[in-house]
Design an enzyme around this catalytic site. Structure first.
Site, PDB file in Angstrom:
ATOM      1  N   GLY A  10       0.831  -1.215   0.000  1.00 18.47           N
ATOM      2  CA  GLY A  10       0.000   0.000   0.000  1.00 18.47           C
ATOM      3  C   GLY A  10       0.853   1.248   0.000  1.00 18.47           C
ATOM      4  N   ALA A  11       0.568   2.153  -0.939  1.00 15.40           N
ATOM      5  CA  ALA A  11       1.320   3.412  -1.028  1.00 15.40           C
ATOM      6  C   ALA A  11       0.420   4.588  -0.700  1.00 15.40           C
ATOM      7  N   GLY A  12      -0.295   4.477   0.420  1.00 15.54           N
ATOM      8  CA  GLY A  12      -1.061   5.616   0.938  1.00 15.54           C
ATOM      9  C   GLY A  12      -0.133   6.412   1.848  1.00 15.54           C
ATOM     10  N   TYR A  13      -0.740   7.135   2.800  1.00 14.94           N
ATOM     11  CA  TYR A  13       0.072   7.961   3.700  1.00 14.94           C
ATOM     12  C   TYR A  13       1.034   7.106   4.534  1.00 14.94           C
ATOM     13  N   LYS A  38      -1.696  -1.067  -5.687  1.00 14.00           N
ATOM     14  CA  LYS A  38      -2.673  -1.367  -6.735  1.00 14.00           C
ATOM     15  C   LYS A  38      -2.492  -0.509  -7.979  1.00 14.00           C
ATOM     16  N   VAL A  81      -2.744  -6.668  -4.214  1.00 12.28           N
ATOM     17  CA  VAL A  81      -2.520  -7.721  -3.225  1.00 12.28           C
ATOM     18  C   VAL A  81      -3.819  -8.503  -3.092  1.00 12.28           C
ATOM     19  N   GLU A 170     -17.131  17.523   5.319  1.00  9.54           N
ATOM     20  CA  GLU A 170     -16.222  18.113   4.308  1.00  9.54           C
ATOM     21  C   GLU A 170     -16.824  17.986   2.907  1.00  9.54           C
ATOM     22  N   ASP A 301      -4.679   3.109   8.700  1.00  9.82           N
ATOM     23  CA  ASP A 301      -6.052   2.773   9.097  1.00  9.82           C
ATOM     24  C   ASP A 301      -6.258   1.291   9.395  1.00  9.82           C
TER      25      ASP A 301
HETATM   26  P1  FAD Z   1      -4.697   4.989   2.439  1.00  4.13           P
HETATM   27  O1  FAD Z   1      -4.311   6.403   2.353  1.00  4.13           O
HETATM   28  O2  FAD Z   1      -6.113   4.600   2.216  1.00  4.13           O
HETATM   29  O3  FAD Z   1      -3.793   4.154   1.422  1.00  4.13           O
HETATM   30  C1  FAD Z   1      -3.940   2.788   1.195  1.00  4.13           C
HETATM   31  C2  FAD Z   1      -3.214   2.440  -0.093  1.00  4.13           C
HETATM   32  O4  FAD Z   1      -3.293   1.021  -0.283  1.00  4.13           O
HETATM   33  C3  FAD Z   1      -3.840   3.072  -1.329  1.00  4.13           C
HETATM   34  O5  FAD Z   1      -2.838   3.592  -2.159  1.00  4.13           O
HETATM   35  C4  FAD Z   1      -4.568   1.907  -2.007  1.00  4.13           C
HETATM   36  O6  FAD Z   1      -4.619   2.044  -3.416  1.00  4.13           O
HETATM   37  C5  FAD Z   1      -3.666   0.748  -1.618  1.00  4.13           C
HETATM   38  N1  FAD Z   1      -4.355  -0.541  -1.642  1.00  4.13           N
HETATM   39  C6  FAD Z   1      -5.540  -0.842  -1.065  1.00  4.13           C
HETATM   40  N2  FAD Z   1      -5.868  -2.136  -1.284  1.00  4.13           N
HETATM   41  C7  FAD Z   1      -4.848  -2.644  -2.030  1.00  4.13           C
HETATM   42  C8  FAD Z   1      -4.589  -3.930  -2.558  1.00  4.13           C
HETATM   43  N3  FAD Z   1      -5.440  -4.949  -2.376  1.00  4.13           N
HETATM   44  N4  FAD Z   1      -3.467  -4.121  -3.270  1.00  4.13           N
HETATM   45  C9  FAD Z   1      -2.582  -3.097  -3.463  1.00  4.13           C
HETATM   46  N5  FAD Z   1      -2.769  -1.869  -2.976  1.00  4.13           N
HETATM   47  C10 FAD Z   1      -3.885  -1.639  -2.266  1.00  4.13           C
HETATM   48  N6  FAD Z   1      -7.157  12.370   7.939  1.00  4.13           N
HETATM   49  C11 FAD Z   1      -6.487  13.448   8.434  1.00  4.13           C
HETATM   50  O7  FAD Z   1      -5.590  13.271   9.272  1.00  4.13           O
HETATM   51  N7  FAD Z   1      -6.774  14.717   8.020  1.00  4.13           N
HETATM   52  C12 FAD Z   1      -7.723  14.970   7.090  1.00  4.13           C
HETATM   53  O8  FAD Z   1      -7.951  16.123   6.732  1.00  4.13           O
HETATM   54  C13 FAD Z   1      -8.444  13.866   6.537  1.00  4.13           C
HETATM   55  N8  FAD Z   1      -9.373  14.084   5.592  1.00  4.13           N
HETATM   56  C14 FAD Z   1     -10.029  13.001   5.036  1.00  4.13           C
HETATM   57  C15 FAD Z   1     -10.974  13.258   4.039  1.00  4.13           C
HETATM   58  C16 FAD Z   1     -11.661  12.204   3.465  1.00  4.13           C
HETATM   59  C17 FAD Z   1     -12.671  12.479   2.396  1.00  4.13           C
HETATM   60  C18 FAD Z   1     -11.402  10.872   3.891  1.00  4.13           C
HETATM   61  C19 FAD Z   1     -12.140   9.727   3.261  1.00  4.13           C
HETATM   62  C20 FAD Z   1     -10.465  10.619   4.885  1.00  4.13           C
HETATM   63  C21 FAD Z   1      -9.766  11.681   5.464  1.00  4.13           C
HETATM   64  N9  FAD Z   1      -8.808  11.486   6.469  1.00  4.13           N
HETATM   65  C22 FAD Z   1      -8.122  12.547   7.000  1.00  4.13           C
HETATM   66  C23 FAD Z   1      -8.455  10.115   6.895  1.00  4.13           C
HETATM   67  C24 FAD Z   1      -7.227   9.647   6.082  1.00  4.13           C
HETATM   68  O9  FAD Z   1      -7.468   9.817   4.701  1.00  4.13           O
HETATM   69  C25 FAD Z   1      -6.873   8.189   6.362  1.00  4.13           C
HETATM   70  O10 FAD Z   1      -6.728   8.033   7.753  1.00  4.13           O
HETATM   71  C26 FAD Z   1      -5.563   7.840   5.659  1.00  4.13           C
HETATM   72  O11 FAD Z   1      -5.747   7.858   4.267  1.00  4.13           O
HETATM   73  C27 FAD Z   1      -5.039   6.466   6.082  1.00  4.13           C
HETATM   74  O12 FAD Z   1      -3.810   6.245   5.457  1.00  4.13           O
HETATM   75  P2  FAD Z   1      -3.372   4.765   5.044  1.00  4.13           P
HETATM   76  O13 FAD Z   1      -1.976   4.858   4.548  1.00  4.13           O
HETATM   77  O14 FAD Z   1      -3.671   3.824   6.132  1.00  4.13           O
HETATM   78  O15 FAD Z   1      -4.349   4.361   3.845  1.00  4.13           O
HETATM   79  P1  NAD Z   2     -16.767   8.778  11.344  1.00  2.56           P
HETATM   80  O1  NAD Z   2     -16.868   7.436  11.938  1.00  2.56           O
HETATM   81  O2  NAD Z   2     -15.884   9.773  11.990  1.00  2.56           O
HETATM   82  O3  NAD Z   2     -18.208   9.436  11.193  1.00  2.56           O
HETATM   83  C1  NAD Z   2     -19.270   8.705  10.691  1.00  2.56           C
HETATM   84  C2  NAD Z   2     -20.591   9.355  11.082  1.00  2.56           C
HETATM   85  O4  NAD Z   2     -21.652   8.578  10.531  1.00  2.56           O
HETATM   86  C3  NAD Z   2     -20.822   9.394  12.583  1.00  2.56           C
HETATM   87  O5  NAD Z   2     -21.213  10.692  12.942  1.00  2.56           O
HETATM   88  C4  NAD Z   2     -21.915   8.359  12.812  1.00  2.56           C
HETATM   89  O6  NAD Z   2     -22.760   8.686  13.899  1.00  2.56           O
HETATM   90  C5  NAD Z   2     -22.658   8.420  11.502  1.00  2.56           C
HETATM   91  N1  NAD Z   2     -23.439   7.197  11.218  1.00  2.56           N
HETATM   92  C6  NAD Z   2     -23.117   5.906  11.491  1.00  2.56           C
HETATM   93  N2  NAD Z   2     -24.101   5.066  11.107  1.00  2.56           N
HETATM   94  C7  NAD Z   2     -25.067   5.830  10.558  1.00  2.56           C
HETATM   95  C8  NAD Z   2     -26.324   5.545   9.978  1.00  2.56           C
HETATM   96  N3  NAD Z   2     -26.807   4.306   9.879  1.00  2.56           N
HETATM   97  N4  NAD Z   2     -27.072   6.574   9.516  1.00  2.56           N
HETATM   98  C9  NAD Z   2     -26.629   7.849   9.593  1.00  2.56           C
HETATM   99  N5  NAD Z   2     -25.430   8.171  10.148  1.00  2.56           N
HETATM  100  C10 NAD Z   2     -24.653   7.191  10.614  1.00  2.56           C
HETATM  101  O7  NAD Z   2     -16.295   8.523   9.821  1.00  2.56           O
HETATM  102  P2  NAD Z   2     -15.690   9.516   8.754  1.00  2.56           P
HETATM  103  O8  NAD Z   2     -16.324  10.851   8.825  1.00  2.56           O
HETATM  104  O9  NAD Z   2     -15.704   8.785   7.469  1.00  2.56           O
HETATM  105  O10 NAD Z   2     -14.165   9.662   9.206  1.00  2.56           O
HETATM  106  C11 NAD Z   2     -13.305   8.536   9.179  1.00  2.56           C
HETATM  107  C12 NAD Z   2     -11.973   8.918   9.778  1.00  2.56           C
HETATM  108  O11 NAD Z   2     -11.314   9.849   8.927  1.00  2.56           O
HETATM  109  C13 NAD Z   2     -12.110   9.585  11.142  1.00  2.56           C
HETATM  110  O12 NAD Z   2     -11.043   9.172  11.933  1.00  2.56           O
HETATM  111  C14 NAD Z   2     -11.965  11.050  10.829  1.00  2.56           C
HETATM  112  O13 NAD Z   2     -11.412  11.779  11.916  1.00  2.56           O
HETATM  113  C15 NAD Z   2     -11.012  11.022   9.654  1.00  2.56           C
HETATM  114  N6  NAD Z   2     -11.242  12.210   8.814  1.00  2.56           N
HETATM  115  C16 NAD Z   2     -10.615  13.346   9.190  1.00  2.56           C
HETATM  116  C17 NAD Z   2     -10.837  14.493   8.478  1.00  2.56           C
HETATM  117  C18 NAD Z   2     -10.135  15.770   8.901  1.00  2.56           C
HETATM  118  O14 NAD Z   2      -9.322  15.722   9.831  1.00  2.56           O
HETATM  119  N7  NAD Z   2     -10.397  16.888   8.260  1.00  2.56           N
HETATM  120  C19 NAD Z   2     -11.696  14.495   7.373  1.00  2.56           C
HETATM  121  C20 NAD Z   2     -12.344  13.290   7.025  1.00  2.56           C
HETATM  122  C21 NAD Z   2     -12.113  12.155   7.767  1.00  2.56           C
END
Ligand code: FAD
Ligand code: NAD
Length: 405
Positions: A10-13, A38, A81, A170, A301
């Site tokens: 995985g090449a995420g964060y 991927k 994977v 967001e 995650d």
């Molecule tokens: P990911 O960033 O999800 O990376 C996983 C990698 O694994 C990806 O490149 C994917 O392609 C790869 N992968 C997956 N399955 C496979 C496979 N089977 N084979 C090969 N490769 C694979 N967190 C913050 O701290 N601040 C924020 O502002 C924030 N904003 C967010 C906004 C949104 C809309 C969302 C959805 C999340 C946000 N988060 C934020 C949460 C944050 O994005 C996640 O916590 C973070 O991406 C986790 O990093 P990771 O490296 O575990 O996984």
């Molecule tokens: P979350 O779990 O933080 O929020 C999900 C929300 O969905 C909750 O408020 C929950 O009560 C609600 N919910 C659950 N079941 C439901 C149902 N059946 N019907 C209606 N509502 C329901 O998930 P997220 O917002 O996807 O965030 C995931 C992670 O990513 C968190 O750790 C968050 O802090 C992080 N994140 C951070 C940022 C940022 O820092 N700017 C932005 C996006 C995500």
């Protein structure tokens, strides 16, 4: 003696932070580093709501993995994977198998639907860049079709967002700015559009600072967004969602677009790996290793750590994933040198929730902020993540520089 092989999945964060730090710390002759992902690109998961709403192009959210790794030290393999066997120390992909001496699992998150009927099939979720692009195109298709059809189906213009956590809020912030643009582009009267956020808990952004939450709700409502709070989604169908409004009271809302943003789980592959887990997240040891598997690290995650101050898991965030990547690399280097590993403690700097690219709320370094100041800070945080992985070059290429918007 054979050089040890470190395989990073995985090449995420989390994965990229691990690899970038390993390549800084290890000479070419010390270990073979293999990164498997991927896609040939990394995407900023934290920007997916922008790609999904259409306020940013999917292209802007991603960059080439090869542009940030040193090809002499790291072998990048683009592959999916398909299995992890920690007993045999083998990773299976769609193009071959790999053995390892050290494994780093950083496969990220998937949307959690909690078994609610119909969601897997009829709701969209911004779990990766392709899914975000699908949401953007789905919404545009609904607007385009509505303006063309003779007998207008207004449910094409109703968008439900399930969940008012950070992701849901967001995304709503971006929609608040995007909907007026879509109305103009597709000749749709603004009053026909309905954007409704449905949240199960009794408040928006449960657990966040109430004063900041009030500000966010006010700002989003001013952009026409509606909220239904304390009303869980209990079913999705091709026509819309059913929400629970009371003991025996339900309401069906017709909507052609349902975006599910109600929580995340770890990557499903963890569940079949032989490592003990909860919803595909592994309660890691203090040095980020999987319990009972001294050669397997889990970051991002897919890792679960308890914040002992409040006796609850730390939220899965990019902030923590990147810090874990750094520590994981340090600990692998320590093991290669025969030294003890270090304990990981998150260094939480705060959290900021954007409300479109011109507004935000947040707490950073202990200070509450709203509006342009918070929005500025959010963009700086986004740019910092780019800088930590790819230095000045990547930041200049992909960074957000509309800082004072
Ligand atoms: P990911 O960033 O999800 O990376 C996983 C990698 O694994 C990806 O490149 C994917 O392609 C790869 N992968 C997956 N399955 C496979 C496979 N089977 N084979 C090969 N490769 C694979 N967190 C913050 O701290 N601040 C924020 O502002 C924030 N904003 C967010 C906004 C949104 C809309 C969302 C959805 C999340 C946000 N988060 C934020 C949460 C944050 O994005 C996640 O916590 C973070 O991406 C986790 O990093 P990771 O490296 O575990 O996984
Ligand atoms: P979350 O779990 O933080 O929020 C999900 C929300 O969905 C909750 O408020 C929950 O009560 C609600 N919910 C659950 N079941 C439901 C149902 N059946 N019907 C209606 N509502 C329901 O998930 P997220 O917002 O996807 O965030 C995931 C992670 O990513 C968190 O750790 C968050 O802090 C992080 N994140 C951070 C940022 C940022 O820092 N700017 C932005 C996006 C995500």
């Amino acid at each position: 003696m054979k050089r040890p092989t470190i395989v990073v999945l995985g090449a995420g964060y989390g994965g990229l932070s691990t690899v970038v730090n390993l390549q800084k710390s290890l000479g070419t002759d010390v270990a073979d580093i293999v990164l498997i992902n991927k896609n040939e690109y990394h995407y900023e998961s934290t920007w997916l709501h922008e790609a999904a709403a259409g306020t940013m192009s999917p292209e802007s959210v991603r960059y080439d993995i090869k542009s940030v790794i040193n090809g002499e030290k790291v072998k990048f393999i683009q592959a999916e994977v398909t299995g992890i066997d920690v007993k045999e120390k083998v990773v299976t992909t769609d193009v071959g198998t790999h053995t390892y001496d050290y494994l780093v699992i950083s496969l990220g998150f998937e949307g959690e639907t909690f078994g609610i009927p119909g969601l897997d099939k009829y709701a969209l979720s911004m779990a990766n860049v392709k899914a975000a692009r699908q949401i953007r195109e789905h919404i545009e298709y609904q607007f385009a079709t509505w303006s063309l059809e003779e007998e207008k189906d207004d449910s094409r213009l109703t968008l439900i967002v399930g969940g008012a956590g950070f992701t849901g809020i967001e995304f709503l912030g971006e929609l608040g700015n995007r909907v007026p643009e879509l109305c103009k582009e597709y000749d749709v009267p603004a009053e026909k559009v309905r954007v409704l956020c449905v949240e199960a808990a009794p408040m928006v952004l449960p657990g966040f600072d109430p004063e900041l939450v009030d500000y966010a709700v006010r700002q989003l409502k001013a952009k026409g967004i509606e909220f239904s709070i304390g009303t869980p989604v209990v079913e999705a169908t091709p026509e819309g969602v059913n929400i629970k409004k009371g003991e025996d009271e339900f309401e069906f809302i017709k909507a052609r677009t349902v975006v599910w943003a109600a929580g995340v789980r770890g990557n499903r592959l963890i569940e079949e790996s032989g490592i003990e887990n909860m919803r595909a997240r592994v309660k890691v040891d203090k040095d980020l290793r999987a319990p009972g598997h001294s050669d397997v690290f889990i970051v991002g995650d897919c890792a679960l750590m308890i914040n002992e101050e409040v006796n609850r898991p730390y939220p899965p965030t990019a902030q923590i994933a990147m810090q874990q990547g750094d520590m994981c690399a340090n600990n692998i280097v320590a093991l290669l040198k025969g030294e003890p590993t270090s304990v990981f403690t998150p260094d939480l700097k705060g959290s900021i929730c954007s409300l479109g690219d011109d507004d935000a709320i947040g707490v950073a370094f202990g200070k509450k902020m709203t509006g342009k100041k918070a929005s500025f800070m959010k963009k700086m945080v986004d740019n910092r993540a780019l800088f930590l992985i790819g230095g000045v070059g990547l930041t200049l290429k992909k960074g957000k520089f509309n800082l004072l918007k």
